[in-house]
Design a protein around this motif. Sequence first.
Motif: not given
Length: 122
Positions: A64-71, A44-50, A78-83, A88-93
């Motif tokens: 934009d990331l929930t529907e393509p993975l169906g989660v 799931t994290r690999l797919q999110l990164l892609q 949760h997965h993005m927090k680990l990335l 591997f990613v930065t987060r901006e609110q």
Amino acid sequence: MTTTLPDPANDQQAPCCTPVTAVASRPAGSRDLARKLKALSDPTRLQLLQLVAAHPGGRACVCDLTEPLGVTQPTVSHHMKLLAESGFVTREQQGKWAYYTIMPEALSDLGHHLDALSRPRG
């Protein structure tokens, strides 16, 4: 200590092991690399990164990331927090939405570490 085995060709003892002369990475470096590899070991994290990388500018909203993975959104978060913790990613609110941006240098750095494993030292 080098163990020797009999050499049937000339009946002399030949060394069976070559001593290691290269220094292994420091424990902290190995732990950091293992943490990064663990973050990428989940499909799931690999797919999110892609997905983030495929968005314009390598930046995507969590919405934009929930529907393509169906989660669900909490699962994506949760997965993005680990990335993000692995660099591997930065987060901006922005308002109620979180936007994630790919960090290509982190992926490149990981590639260099893995490539170094395949090159003989001497």
